[in-house]
Scaffold this motif. Structure first.
Motif, mmCIF file in Angstrom:
data_model
loop_
_atom_site.group_PDB
_atom_site.id
_atom_site.type_symbol
_atom_site.label_atom_id
_atom_site.label_comp_id
_atom_site.label_asym_id
_atom_site.label_seq_id
_atom_site.Cartn_x
_atom_site.Cartn_y
_atom_site.Cartn_z
ATOM 1 N N ARG A 246 0.903 -1.218 0.059
ATOM 2 C CA ARG A 246 -0.055 0.110 0.079
ATOM 3 C C ARG A 246 0.763 0.954 0.210
ATOM 4 O O ARG A 246 2.129 1.214 0.883
ATOM 5 C CB ARG A 246 -0.867 -0.091 1.293
ATOM 6 N N ILE A 248 1.444 4.825 1.047
ATOM 7 C CA ILE A 248 0.933 6.192 2.127
ATOM 8 C C ILE A 248 1.457 7.323 1.581
ATOM 9 O O ILE A 248 0.610 8.323 1.729
ATOM 10 C CB ILE A 248 1.418 5.505 3.436
ATOM 11 N N LYS A 249 2.400 7.398 1.024
ATOM 12 C CA LYS A 249 2.929 8.819 0.342
ATOM 13 C C LYS A 249 3.559 8.555 -1.070
ATOM 14 O O LYS A 249 4.435 7.484 -1.209
ATOM 15 C CB LYS A 249 3.899 9.573 1.275
ATOM 16 N N VAL A 255 -1.711 8.171 -3.936
ATOM 17 C CA VAL A 255 -1.636 7.740 -2.762
ATOM 18 C C VAL A 255 -2.811 6.482 -2.429
ATOM 19 O O VAL A 255 -3.864 6.560 -3.268
ATOM 20 C CB VAL A 255 -1.495 8.491 -1.450
ATOM 21 N N ASN A 256 -2.504 5.687 -1.516
ATOM 22 C CA ASN A 256 -3.673 4.676 -1.191
ATOM 23 C C ASN A 256 -3.695 3.712 -2.327
ATOM 24 O O ASN A 256 -4.594 2.915 -2.115
ATOM 25 C CB ASN A 256 -5.014 5.417 -0.751
ATOM 26 N N GLU A 257 -2.886 3.650 -3.273
ATOM 27 C CA GLU A 257 -3.006 2.473 -4.223
ATOM 28 C C GLU A 257 -2.592 1.437 -3.578
ATOM 29 O O GLU A 257 -1.776 1.440 -2.524
ATOM 30 C CB GLU A 257 -1.824 2.848 -5.355
ATOM 31 N N ILE A 258 -2.975 0.264 -4.148
ATOM 32 C CA ILE A 258 -2.562 -1.023 -3.585
ATOM 33 C C ILE A 258 -1.966 -2.290 -4.715
ATOM 34 O O ILE A 258 -2.592 -2.241 -5.610
ATOM 35 C CB ILE A 258 -3.464 -1.777 -2.701
ATOM 36 N N GLU A 296 -9.876 1.037 -3.476
ATOM 37 C CA GLU A 296 -8.655 1.200 -2.783
ATOM 38 C C GLU A 296 -7.762 1.925 -3.818
ATOM 39 O O GLU A 296 -7.197 1.370 -4.939
ATOM 40 C CB GLU A 296 -7.993 -0.141 -2.628
ATOM 41 N N GLY A 297 -7.621 3.137 -3.425
ATOM 42 C CA GLY A 297 -6.884 4.036 -4.283
ATOM 43 C C GLY A 297 -7.886 4.385 -5.497
ATOM 44 O O GLY A 297 -8.776 4.837 -5.182
ATOM 45 N N GLU A 360 -13.274 3.162 4.250
ATOM 46 C CA GLU A 360 -14.401 4.006 3.592
ATOM 47 C C GLU A 360 -15.862 3.924 4.116
ATOM 48 O O GLU A 360 -16.197 2.510 4.239
ATOM 49 C CB GLU A 360 -14.154 3.984 1.859
#
Length: 450
Positions: A246, A248-249, A255-258, A296-297, A360
């Protein structure tokens, strides 16, 4: 006698005595004891990037940065398309989760197009070679050095001139300029700053492997995450074969891509259809199960939400795994007040299949429908999905990127969807019957009629 000072692991501030609260940033219980560093004549405090004259923002050339794929599609997705020259990435995760394995695979793939270097401070060169053989990697062009001295590593980088370098791990390095032990706040901060400076000035893409604490946060000062360009977290249960990476930055991507990986005998392999991980293979529909289309992202994922409602005692339990427990209590109150469904004397257990964590609020509608399904003992129809946020007044609010969620559900063969009215598609989605609702009562009535 050496002087003792206390350094904040969050902001790097110092104090001559221990305090419960950092005087610089206000964090509690963040001061670590260490030795005061003697003044040196060498100026180590240089800018992390090249100094440039003052310029107008509109006149600065802002060309898109070039990216080099790592050979791992899921890792490239998280990084935003690949590695960037001069970019510094920090990746953290539990011991044994697969950080070194993934990076060794990426090094072997990148070695065909650029010079690479693997600096290991936790293993010997023979151990790295043994793992490469086990993974079936040739490693013909992968350069390896086992070293923890920062000065020697910097000299090696100057000699080898790699375009991609992995430091495994940053907590094992030490600098001769400091007297504290490897892994201390001062050493981690200094080594990270020096390596980042070299990466920026030389154009070398660098990955720093970081340890994590018992709570799962990256060990060392928080300034470590501020220095680097990208922060990745490696998640997953060591008893499961699936891993999540994941972002985070990320200064070069979303961001928040997995990225989803499966651990095999030949290392980590990307999972092209991660929704299959989070869906149970039921032969027939079962009560208390509802499929949620979460995000997710930028990636829509289908996750199965399972609920079990059973008779409780004088003090019924409310337990959730993968979802916020306080939000579960709020949803049960909304269900009672606005839909007339009471669970006050029932134990309620909610679980997100596959170990995924859902933050979410678009999961609210699926959670409530799975609870009512379990309470009635009647399964939801086959091929059913739902998403939407539920407010305290009982209204069903829209979720972001609803059209992409519906298209993902239709692509995977789902045929019925209950969604917020604002997310209803303007054009029919082929193979998918969409029921748009404005309130939770409407959603429950529609489900009972299916």
């Amino acid at each position: 006698m050496a002087k003792t000072i206390y350094t904040c692991r969050e902001c790097g501030g110092t104090s001559p005595k221990w305090l419960g609260k950092c005087p610089a940033c206000g964090a509690w219980n963040s001061l670590d004891e260490g030795l005061a560093e003697a003044a040196t004549k060498n100026n180590r405090f240089q800018a992390l990037a090249r100094s440039q004259p003052v310029a107008t923002l509109a006149d600065i050339d802002a060309a898109e940065v070039a990216r080099t794929p790592t050979g791992q599609e899921e890792l490239d997705r998280v990084l935003g398309g690949g590695i960037v020259a001069g970019g510094v990435t920090l990746i953290g995760g539990d011991p044994g989760i697969g950080k070194s394995t993934l990076l060794l695979q990426a090094l072997d793939a990148l070695s065909a197009v650029m010079p690479v270097l693997y600096v290991t401070g936790e293993e010997s060169g023979a151990q790295v070679a043994l793992r490469a053989r086990r993974l079936g990697l040739a490693g013909a062009k992968v350069r390896v050095v086992a070293e923890i001295s920062l000065e020697k590593i910097l000299a090696t980088l100057e000699t080898e001139q790699p375009a991609f370098c992995v430091i495994d791990s940053i907590q094992t390095l030490y600098s001769d300029q400091l007297t504290s032990a490897p892994g201390s706040v001062a050493q981690v901060r200094e080594c990270a700053a020096q390596l980042t400076r070299v990466a920026k000035t030389g154009g070398c893409a660098m990955v720093l492997v970081g340890h994590v604490t018992k709570e799962g946060a990256l060990a060392g000062p928080r300034v470590l995450e501020h220095i680097v360009d990208t922060v990745l977290y490696f998640e997953g249960d060591t008893h499961s074969s699936f891993r999540l990476v994941r972002a985070i930055k990320n200064r070069f991507g979303a961001v928040n891509e997995i990225g989803v990986f499966a651990m095999t005998e030949k290392g980590l392999r990307g999972v092209s259809n991660p929704s299959a991980i989070f869906l149970s293979a039921h032969g027939e529909p079962v009560s208390g199960s509802c499929v949620l289309v979460t995000l997710e992202g930028t990636r829509p994922l289908l996750v199965e939400i399972q609920a079990l409602v059973d008779s409780g005692g004088a003090s019924p339990r409310r337990l959730s795994v993968g979802l916020d427990r306080d939000r579960l209590a709020m949803l049960l109150a909304v269900l009672h007040r606005h839909a007339g469904v009471s669970c006050m004397d029932q134990d309620v257990f909610v679980n997100a299949v596959g170990g995924v964590r859902i933050a979410e609020p678009a999961a609210d509608l699926a959670v409530l429908l799975s609870i009512t399904s379990s309470l009635r003992g009647k399964p939801l129809p086959r091929g059913f999905v739902a998403f939407g946020e539920v407010g305290l007044a009982g209204e069903v609010r829209p979720a972001p990127r609803g059209q992409e969620r519906l298209k993902e559900a239709a692509k995977l063969g789902f045929s019925v969807a209950v969604v917020p009215k604002a997310n209803a598609p303007k054009k029919p989605v082929e193979g998918l019957t969409v029921h748009a609702v404005e309130r939770i009562e409407q959603a429950i009535d529609i489900v009972r009629g299916l």
